[in-house]
Design a protein around this motif. Structure first.
Motif, PDB file in Angstrom:
ATOM      1  N   PHE A 109       0.832  -1.201   0.000  1.00  0.00           N
ATOM      2  CA  PHE A 109       0.000   0.000   0.000  1.00  0.00           C
ATOM      3  C   PHE A 109       0.871   1.258   0.000  1.00  0.00           C
ATOM      4  CE2 PHE A 109      -2.215   3.266   2.598  1.00  0.00           C
ATOM      5  CZ  PHE A 109      -3.172   3.604   1.663  1.00  0.00           C
ATOM      6  N   PHE A 111       3.784   1.544  -1.074  1.00  0.00           N
ATOM      7  CA  PHE A 111       4.413   1.631  -2.384  1.00  0.00           C
ATOM      8  C   PHE A 111       3.477   2.261  -3.416  1.00  0.00           C
ATOM      9  CE2 PHE A 111       5.452  -0.431  -6.450  1.00  0.00           C
ATOM     10  CZ  PHE A 111       6.748   0.012  -6.586  1.00  0.00           C
ATOM     11  N   THR A 112       2.199   1.835  -3.413  1.00  0.00           N
ATOM     12  CA  THR A 112       1.254   2.419  -4.377  1.00  0.00           C
ATOM     13  C   THR A 112       1.072   3.912  -4.114  1.00  0.00           C
ATOM     14  OG1 THR A 112      -0.648   1.917  -3.018  1.00  0.00           O
ATOM     15  CG2 THR A 112      -0.092   0.298  -4.654  1.00  0.00           C
ATOM     16  N   ILE A 115       4.107   5.760  -5.417  1.00  0.00           N
ATOM     17  CA  ILE A 115       4.080   5.898  -6.873  1.00  0.00           C
ATOM     18  C   ILE A 115       3.121   7.015  -7.266  1.00  0.00           C
ATOM     19  CG2 ILE A 115       3.376   4.794  -9.036  1.00  0.00           C
ATOM     20  CD1 ILE A 115       4.367   2.219  -8.017  1.00  0.00           C
TER      21      ILE A 115
ATOM     22  N   LEU B  19      -5.100  -0.587  -3.236  1.00  0.00           N
ATOM     23  CA  LEU B  19      -4.642  -1.824  -3.871  1.00  0.00           C
ATOM     24  C   LEU B  19      -5.555  -2.202  -5.031  1.00  0.00           C
ATOM     25  CD1 LEU B  19      -3.626  -3.922  -0.734  1.00  0.00           C
ATOM     26  CD2 LEU B  19      -2.135  -2.723  -2.323  1.00  0.00           C
ATOM     27  N   ARG B  22      -4.834  -0.117  -8.138  1.00  0.00           N
ATOM     28  CA  ARG B  22      -3.599  -0.499  -8.813  1.00  0.00           C
ATOM     29  C   ARG B  22      -3.718  -1.852  -9.502  1.00  0.00           C
ATOM     30  NH1 ARG B  22       0.303   2.894 -10.103  1.00  0.00           N
ATOM     31  NH2 ARG B  22       1.671   1.091 -10.138  1.00  0.00           N
ATOM     32  N   LEU B 253       0.248  -6.434  -6.916  1.00  0.00           N
ATOM     33  CA  LEU B 253      -0.632  -5.701  -6.007  1.00  0.00           C
ATOM     34  C   LEU B 253      -1.992  -6.376  -5.915  1.00  0.00           C
ATOM     35  CD1 LEU B 253       0.583  -2.144  -6.845  1.00  0.00           C
ATOM     36  CD2 LEU B 253       0.948  -3.441  -4.767  1.00  0.00           C
TER      37      LEU B 253
END
Lengths: 267, 282
Positions: A109, A111-112, A115, B19, B22, B253
């Protein structure tokens, strides 16, 4: 039944014993006072100071940040909301549930989100992700301590004309050892976790100098060194694991002693 | 304060949503059903079958529970019903300390102790050659990791069984063991189940320790001595290259999303059961 209990307690000694036996021979002053030199991962000179410092930064930063965020939440559900409040029980339930979410999910999470905002792997990213990870621990531990404080204490302060903010200060004073326990628990979790930082903090051979440089962490350093085919490097992985174990055990024992002292002086 | 509290409650929603968004690019191309049941894992060709990883996770988790549950139940009963309170004071702190040991240290222990143990002493009885890196190793390491969680919940649940009930059973001539069986265990059954569910969800998401000892071959394991590749290990092992292959990040993800949904549901249900038990006490 006794055998089962002995096995479980024995599990602890088996782990610490194995790490001690394998790690002690490779433990040296260089390991904890030097950063990796050239060819470190091939068995040459150096230590894991970079990772130790990086881990400390992340654990300190995230525990501090989580404390700042969780204190108002805990005070809000204990002082400002009624005991029977729906929001209070939902908040408690959700921190229980969040406590069970594995660190790899927090890592993914984080990481997303990074980004999305165009952030690179950095100390900041690591601290923010680990903050999410330790926030539920902080909230639950402090909430449990504050809930043991007798309600009469609050009533007495209200009857003397104090505001809810002043009453909160009394609660904080009463639960300082509990707050320390919460900080130590979060610190211990933050310093030992890998899955949340491997995406977000990155790794480097230098001690992080600013908040947006990549931050190496001790557990990740252990993981990398263990993957090496060179014997000396593997031995250093065991020694690094020993260092991490010692740090974490000291923190756990500290937290236990504090909470014991807290229950001794309880009103 | 109110805002912070609400944000903390909404954190789970944000995680799920983040999540999900993505993993959308992958979900738009393939159906969830085909992703979960296909066994072909070829990221370069855009083939993402999660079945081997899901089976890897289930094997490891199953072994961990089978190993940990009987031990924890017996030891929990011993600590709460039989042991002198001094013995209890010695055991419980060690269980707490065990819970503080970081996952990576469990992993190192697994590599140093469990894997050689399986390779040299257990596997030779069944197969000709084994590396020891297997779902069994992962299961054993995980079992030790979930001991503290199960025991601490069991002790809490056992503690809520009223003293009077046990006294009544004993005064009717039941032995201590009969009392445990018919009063303690019966009365705490929902709590025990909640503890198991929490332990399962903990084992599900454990990453690094399992990754270090499981062997990580993307195939469906057929015996406890085969390698497995659990979902969290998949995510952790491939994060480095996931931005260089199209849809790969989406796939990883998506597996984080699967983990999140399952663990969220398991946790929510068992926590609600546990808080009901606590409320009944008060």
């Amino acid at each position: 039944m006794i055998v089962a209990s002995v096995l479980i307690v024995g599990g602890f000694f088996l782990i610490v014993g194995t790490i001690l036996i394998k790690g002690l021979p490779a433990l040296s002053l260089d390991l904890i006072t030097k950063t990796p030199g050239g060819g470190f991962y091939m068995g040459k000179e150096g230590g894991v100071l970079n990772a130790i410092v990086g881990s400390l930064y992340i654990a300190l930063g995230s525990s501090g940040l989580a404390l700042i965020l969780s204190l108002p939440i805990v005070l809000y559900i204990n002082v400002y909301l009624k005991r029977s409040s729906k929001l209070g029980s939902i908040a408690r339930l959700s921190s229980d549930v969040l406590f069970g979410i594995p660190s790899i999910v927090y890592g993914a999470f984080g990481f997303t989100v990074m980004i999305y905002f165009g952030l690179k792997t950095s100390l900041l990213g690591g601290i923010l992700t680990v903050t999410l990870l330790v926030l539920p621990i902080m909230i639950r531990t402090m909430d449990e301590v504050i809930r043991t404080i007798p309600k009469e204490l609050l009533d007495a302060s209200y009857s003397l004309g104090s505001t809810r903010l002043e009453a909160s200060k009394i609660l904080i004073r009463q639960s300082i050892p509990g707050i320390f326990t919460a900080i130590l628990l979060s610190f211990g979790r933050g310093i030992g976790d890998v899955a949340s930082v491997m995406f977000t903090a990155g790794f480097s051979d230098n001690i992080p100098t600013s908040i947006d440089s990549p931050a190496p962490t001790l557990p990740l350093a252990i993981f990398f060194q263990l993957g090496s085919p060179v014997d000396e490097v593997q031995a250093r992985a065991y020694a690094s694991a020993l260092v991490l174990t010692i740090i974490v055990l000291l923190i756990s024992i500290g937290a236990r002693t504090l909470s014991k002292r807290f229950s001794k002086n309880k009103i | 304060m109110l805002v912070l509290t609400i944000l903390s409650v909404l954190l789970a929603v944000f995680i799920g949503l983040g999540l999900y968004l993505r993993s959308l690019p992958l979900l738009e191309l393939k159906s969830v059903g085909s992703l979960l049941t296909s066994s072909v894992w070829k990221p370069f060709k855009g083939e993402f079958g999660f079945f081997p990883f899901i089976m890897g996770t289930l094997w490891v988790t199953g072994i961990a529970i089978v190993v940990a549950l009987p031990l924890c139940l017996l030891s929990g009963i011993f600590i709460s019903e039989y042991a002198h309170h001094r013995v209890r004071k010695i055991i419980v702190p060690f269980v707490d300390l065990l819970s503080g040991i970081p996952p990576v240290v469990f992993g190192v222990w697994g590599v140093l102790f469990v894997v050689p143990l399986i390779q040299e002493y257990i596997a030779p009885h069944f197969v000709e050659y084994a590396t020891g890196y297997s779902v069994l190793a992962g299961g054993i390491v995980l079992a030790v990791m979930i001991f503290p969680l199960i025991i601490s919940i069991l002790l809490e649940v056992f503690g809520t069984v009223p003293r009077e009930l046990k006294d009544a059973s004993l005064s009717l001539g039941a032995t201590q063991w009969q009392t445990v069986k018919f009063v303690l265990l019966k009365r705490s059954m929902p709590g025990i189940i909640a503890a198991i569910v929490l332990a399962i969800s903990r084992a599900f998401g454990e990453t690094i320790a399992v990754l270090m000892v499981c062997g990580n071959l993307p195939e469906v394991p057929h015996s406890v001595l085969d390698s497995g590749y659990p979902l969290p290990a998949l995510i952790a092992n491939n994060y480095g290259e996931m931005l260089s292959i199209p849809l790969y990040d989406s796939a990883l993800l998506f597996s984080a999303l699967i983990l999140f949904i399952i663990i969220f549901l398991f946790n929510a249900i068992s926590r609600i059961v546990l808080s009901r038990i606590e409320r009944r006490m008060n």
